[in-house]
Design a protein around this motif. Structure first.
Motif, PDB file in Angstrom:
ATOM      1  N   ILE A  50       0.798  -1.177   0.069  1.00  0.00           N
ATOM      2  CA  ILE A  50      -0.135   0.113   0.056  1.00  0.00           C
ATOM      3  C   ILE A  50       0.862   1.241  -0.155  1.00  0.00           C
ATOM      4  O   ILE A  50       0.563   2.257  -0.752  1.00  0.00           O
ATOM      5  N   TYR A  54       1.098   3.991  -2.991  1.00  0.00           N
ATOM      6  CA  TYR A  54       0.645   5.441  -2.616  1.00  0.00           C
ATOM      7  C   TYR A  54       1.923   6.132  -3.231  1.00  0.00           C
ATOM      8  O   TYR A  54       1.823   7.135  -3.853  1.00  0.00           O
ATOM      9  N   THR A  55       3.044   5.768  -2.811  1.00  0.00           N
ATOM     10  CA  THR A  55       4.326   6.584  -3.372  1.00  0.00           C
ATOM     11  C   THR A  55       4.499   6.560  -4.846  1.00  0.00           C
ATOM     12  O   THR A  55       4.399   7.716  -5.335  1.00  0.00           O
ATOM     13  N   GLN A  58       1.368   8.938  -5.952  1.00  0.00           N
ATOM     14  CA  GLN A  58       1.705  10.454  -5.933  1.00  0.00           C
ATOM     15  C   GLN A  58       2.464  10.975  -6.991  1.00  0.00           C
ATOM     16  O   GLN A  58       2.580  11.997  -7.392  1.00  0.00           O
ATOM     17  N   TYR A 166       4.981  10.835   4.219  1.00  0.00           N
ATOM     18  CA  TYR A 166       5.133  10.058   5.336  1.00  0.00           C
ATOM     19  C   TYR A 166       6.298   9.878   6.055  1.00  0.00           C
ATOM     20  O   TYR A 166       6.661   9.551   7.262  1.00  0.00           O
TER      21      TYR A 166
END
Length: 266
Positions: A50, A54-55, A58, A166
């Motif tokens: 996940i 996400y990385t 983005q 993050y």
């Protein structure tokens, strides 16, 4: 410590964290592709996947958004270009080798736009508000951004902030970097003008104007670092102290990095 050296060290530290995360993600993706199965708790791999998704998401989103918005705003500025004033400024500063676009706009617009071919964009309002010397100081500030490809660097910084936000160490270093990006541009303008007077006059007038119109994907003259820039002009003999507290973000980032590694090795 010299601001330039401190800035480079902080940025290198951030890049080191990002590089370690990217290498570890690459290793995990390669392992899962080659083996087709995972060993250990499936939940650990699911959570890491996940984070990887996400990385990557983005990065793709920010890159696509940059292209779309850059095209949109450049087309907008060209459609509202004031041809006579544009030709006048480009002729006046022809030795700079930088394209200047004057747009018909009631707002304060002074920015650098473009990644590989940066341009200076100013509005007719800027030319009406300030004297010739003050306008030159504004243009010199933007010329510094063009010469140093700060638009490209800002895009890369935004990419890191979105993709690796993050990691607690990323955002404070990027804020620190963007602050000095503006301070260095002001220093260049002051050196070229030979005095702080004209740039200082512009900054003080902008401080009175309050909130100004902003365009995405551009490096703005009226940046949020105005207080440090005014201080640098008012007290040129004193070094500007831009705070950078990294101990807690560093320790938290180390903890997150350790969790990612342990989760992947499980």
């Amino acid at each position: 410590m010299n601001p330039t050296i401190r800035l480079r060290c902080a940025y290198a530290l951030m890049i080191a964290f990002v590089a370690v995360v990217m290498v570890h993600m690459g290793m995990l993706i390669t392992y899962q592709i080659r083996n087709g199965v995972v060993q250990g708790p499936v939940l650990n791999y699911a959570l890491i996947d996940i984070v990887i998704a996400y990385t990557l998401g983005q990065i793709i989103w920010r890159s696509t958004r940059q292209l779309v918005l850059s095209h949109k705003w450049l087309r907008h500025f060209r459609a509202n270009r004031h041809d006579k004033l544009t030709k006048r400024l480009n002729y006046k500063y022809r030795d700079w080798g930088t394209e200047i676009i004057v747009v018909q706009d009631d707002a304060f617009v002074a920015l650098t736009m473009g990644l590989l071919r940066p341009r200076i964009v100013v509005s007719t309002t800027v030319l009406e508000m300030f004297t010739d010397k003050e306008i030159k100081a504004i243009l010199l500030h933007e010329r510094y951004h063009c010469r140093n490809y700060d638009g490209l660097k800002m895009f890369f910084s935004a990419l890191l902030a979105d993709a690796f936000g993050y990691l607690p160490i990323v955002k404070p270093i990027l804020r620190y970097y963007q602050t000095w990006q503006e301070l260095f541009a002001d220093r260049y303008a002051i050196r070229q003008m030979g005095t702080e007077l004209y740039l200082g006059s512009v900054l003080l007038q902008l401080a009175k104007l309050g909130k100004l119109q902003r365009y995405e994907t551009a490096v703005h003259f009226a940046n949020t670092t105005l207080e440090y820039r005014v201080l640098q002009v008012l007290e040129p003999d004193r070094g500007v102290n831009v705070p950078l507290a990294l101990l807690k973000p560093f320790l938290r980032s180390c903890s997150i990095l350790l969790l990612l590694m342990l989760g992947g090795d499980s």
